[in-house]
Design a protein around this motif. Structure first.
Motif, PDB file in Angstrom:
ATOM      1  N   VAL A   1       2.972   7.050   4.638  1.00  0.00           N
ATOM      2  CA  VAL A   1       2.974   5.422   4.992  1.00  0.00           C
ATOM      3  C   VAL A   1       4.110   5.148   5.156  1.00  0.00           C
ATOM      4  CG1 VAL A   1       2.986   2.732   4.352  1.00  0.00           C
ATOM      5  CG2 VAL A   1       1.555   4.073   2.981  1.00  0.00           C
TER       6      VAL A   1
ATOM      7  N   GLY B   1       1.036  -1.241  -0.217  1.00  0.00           N
ATOM      8  CA  GLY B   1       0.047   0.344  -0.124  1.00  0.00           C
ATOM      9  C   GLY B   1       1.057   1.401  -0.074  1.00  0.00           C
ATOM     10  N   HIS B   2       0.306   2.299  -0.517  1.00  0.00           N
ATOM     11  CA  HIS B   2       0.918   3.116  -0.960  1.00  0.00           C
ATOM     12  C   HIS B   2      -0.721   4.678  -0.874  1.00  0.00           C
ATOM     13  CE1 HIS B   2       4.059   2.003  -1.132  1.00  0.00           C
ATOM     14  NE2 HIS B   2       4.240   0.774  -2.021  1.00  0.00           N
TER      15      HIS B   2
ATOM     16  N   MET C   1      10.808   7.264  -0.721  1.00  0.00           N
ATOM     17  CA  MET C   1       9.419   7.774  -2.083  1.00  0.00           C
ATOM     18  C   MET C   1       8.765   8.932  -1.277  1.00  0.00           C
ATOM     19  SD  MET C   1       6.760   5.200  -0.836  1.00  0.00           S
ATOM     20  CE  MET C   1       5.928   4.714  -3.016  1.00  0.00           C
TER      21      MET C   1
ATOM     22  N   CYS D   1       5.251  10.037   0.345  1.00  0.00           N
ATOM     23  CA  CYS D   1       4.322   8.666   0.358  1.00  0.00           C
ATOM     24  C   CYS D   1       3.929   9.229   1.976  1.00  0.00           C
ATOM     25  CB  CYS D   1       4.305   7.333  -0.189  1.00  0.00           C
ATOM     26  SG  CYS D   1       3.435   5.942   0.870  1.00  0.00           S
TER      27      CYS D   1
ATOM     28  N   HIS E   1       8.408   5.250   4.620  1.00  0.00           N
ATOM     29  CA  HIS E   1       8.249   5.185   3.042  1.00  0.00           C
ATOM     30  C   HIS E   1       9.120   6.272   2.807  1.00  0.00           C
ATOM     31  CE1 HIS E   1       5.113   1.323   2.243  1.00  0.00           C
ATOM     32  NE2 HIS E   1       5.881   1.795   2.992  1.00  0.00           N
TER      33      HIS E   1
HETATM   34 CU   LIG Z   1       4.108   3.937   0.522  1.00  0.00          CU
END
Ligand SMILES: [Cu+2]
Length: 91
Positions: free
Chosen positions: A76, A35-36, A84, A74, A79
């Protein structure tokens, strides 16, 4: 505009992007099973899209993005720190 997630790893397909000031929508397709989301911060902006996976598209919309430099990332946990992220330049 599109800032998609890379096919693998904690990365987007680009590390920089540009946009014109005004209403801006960023769409991020995630081909991974991990998931992102797509998120944007800077200059008082703090927007996060839904976390998606398996071809889903995370979207954020900013009604009036002002000129300046922003970070897309991102949200999350871990990340962004893993790479990211990238720079969105608005002019
Ligand atoms: Cu991510």
């Amino acid at each position: 505009m599109e800032i998609d997630v890379a096919d693998s790893g904690l990365a987007f397909t680009k590390t920089s992007a540009t946009a014109s000031a005004g209403p801006v929508a960023i769409r991020s397709k995630n081909p991974q099973s991990t998931g992102h989301d797509i998120a944007l911060k800077g200059n008082g902006v703090d927007e996060k899209g839904d976390i998606v996976s398996d071809g889903g598209v995370s979207t954020i919309t900013i009604a009036d993005l002002r000129p300046g430099t922003y970070t897309f990332y991102c949200s999350v946990p871990g990340h962004e720190q893993a790479g990211m992220k990238g720079t969105l330049t608005v002019s």
